[in-house]
Design a protein around this motif. Structure first.
Motif, PDB file in Angstrom:
ATOM      1  N   SER A 131       0.846  -1.192   0.000  1.00 19.41           N
ATOM      2  CA  SER A 131       0.000   0.000   0.000  1.00 19.41           C
ATOM      3  C   SER A 131       0.882   1.243   0.000  1.00 19.41           C
ATOM      4  CB  SER A 131      -0.892   0.010   1.240  1.00 19.41           C
ATOM      5  OG  SER A 131      -0.112   0.215   2.398  1.00 19.41           O
ATOM      6  N   VAL A 132       0.261   2.372  -0.252  1.00 18.70           N
ATOM      7  CA  VAL A 132       0.990   3.642  -0.233  1.00 18.70           C
ATOM      8  C   VAL A 132       1.617   3.868   1.141  1.00 18.70           C
ATOM      9  CG1 VAL A 132       0.715   6.153  -0.418  1.00 18.70           C
ATOM     10  CG2 VAL A 132      -0.412   4.652  -2.063  1.00 18.70           C
ATOM     11  N   ASP A 133       0.866   3.565   2.196  1.00 14.96           N
ATOM     12  CA  ASP A 133       1.396   3.736   3.556  1.00 14.96           C
ATOM     13  C   ASP A 133       2.593   2.832   3.820  1.00 14.96           C
ATOM     14  OD1 ASP A 133      -0.481   5.654   4.304  1.00 14.96           O
ATOM     15  OD2 ASP A 133      -1.954   4.137   4.873  1.00 14.96           O
ATOM     16  N   GLN A 134       2.531   1.603   3.344  1.00 14.37           N
ATOM     17  CA  GLN A 134       3.651   0.681   3.545  1.00 14.37           C
ATOM     18  C   GLN A 134       4.900   1.158   2.809  1.00 14.37           C
ATOM     19  OE1 GLN A 134       1.572  -2.807   2.096  1.00 14.37           O
ATOM     20  NE2 GLN A 134       1.534  -3.723   4.151  1.00 14.37           N
ATOM     21  N   ILE A 135       4.720   1.653   1.591  1.00 15.13           N
ATOM     22  CA  ILE A 135       5.872   2.160   0.823  1.00 15.13           C
ATOM     23  C   ILE A 135       6.454   3.385   1.510  1.00 15.13           C
ATOM     24  CG2 ILE A 135       6.630   3.114  -1.393  1.00 15.13           C
ATOM     25  CD1 ILE A 135       4.295   1.514  -2.683  1.00 15.13           C
ATOM     26  N   ALA A 136       5.585   4.301   1.951  1.00 17.00           N
ATOM     27  CA  ALA A 136       6.053   5.517   2.617  1.00 17.00           C
ATOM     28  C   ALA A 136       6.836   5.182   3.882  1.00 17.00           C
ATOM     29  CB  ALA A 136       4.868   6.428   2.940  1.00 17.00           C
ATOM     30  N   ALA A 137       6.346   4.255   4.667  1.00 15.46           N
ATOM     31  CA  ALA A 137       7.046   3.862   5.894  1.00 15.46           C
ATOM     32  C   ALA A 137       8.379   3.205   5.565  1.00 15.46           C
ATOM     33  CB  ALA A 137       6.165   2.905   6.709  1.00 15.46           C
TER      34      ALA A 137
END
Length: 174
Positions: A131-137
């Protein structure tokens, strides 16, 4: 608790009742799990019986019957959970085979068209389904930065001769 009865005597007296309930509930007890559950219910009934509450035989009958029904329900939930898990694993294996493009030339061609950050979006979002959140983290950036990488990667790939627009619409979720 029944003080004047030894539990071994109680087992001898009521084990036919356990078999009765197993047959009555149409249970096939291949490895003795249900009989063991009935014995445990018999022990609980023997241990918790209150003489003022009613007869021992009706209490034991009730405990054994309900224990066997509870075991049936628990086993059914376990089987259903295992089936859902197996369906999920099979489903994931099918999609992994269908969705992952195993052509290294294609991935090298795509990689050559993109910046490092745009490739990170392709690699994590499309290949590994993050997900976008996983990539950002994982990359230590904001969600907006990751979305921007995806937006620019899609635009660059749309303008290239490798992909057509319809293939990219599938991955335009960011």
């Amino acid at each position: 608790m029944i003080k004047n009865h030894d539990f071994a005597e109680v087992v001898e007296e009521y084990k036919r009742l356990i078999y009765y309930h197993i047959r009555k509930l149409n249970i096939i007890d291949r490895n003795g799990d249900f009989f063991a559950e009935g014995l445990y219910a018999l022990w609980q009934a023997h241990d918790t019986y209150d003489e003022n509450a009613g007869t021992l035989s009706s209490y034991i009958n009730w405990k054994i019957h309900n224990a066997l029904i509870d075991k049936i329900r628990k086993d059914n939930r376990t089987v259903e959970a295992e089936e859902r898990f197996q369906d999920h694993v099979i489903h994931m294996q099918l999609y992994q085979v269908e969705d992952v493009v195993l052509d290294p030339y294609l991935w090298k061609s795509i990689r050559a068209l993109l910046t490092d950050n745009q490739w990170k979006w392709i690699y994590y979002s499309i290949i590994h389904d993050f997900s976008v959140d996983q990539i950002a983290a994982r990359e230590g950036v904001t969600r907006d930065a990751v979305k921007n990488w995806g937006r620019h990667a899609r635009k660059r790939l749309e303008n290239s001769s490798i992909f057509n627009r319809k293939a990219l619409e599938k991955y335009s979720r960011a």
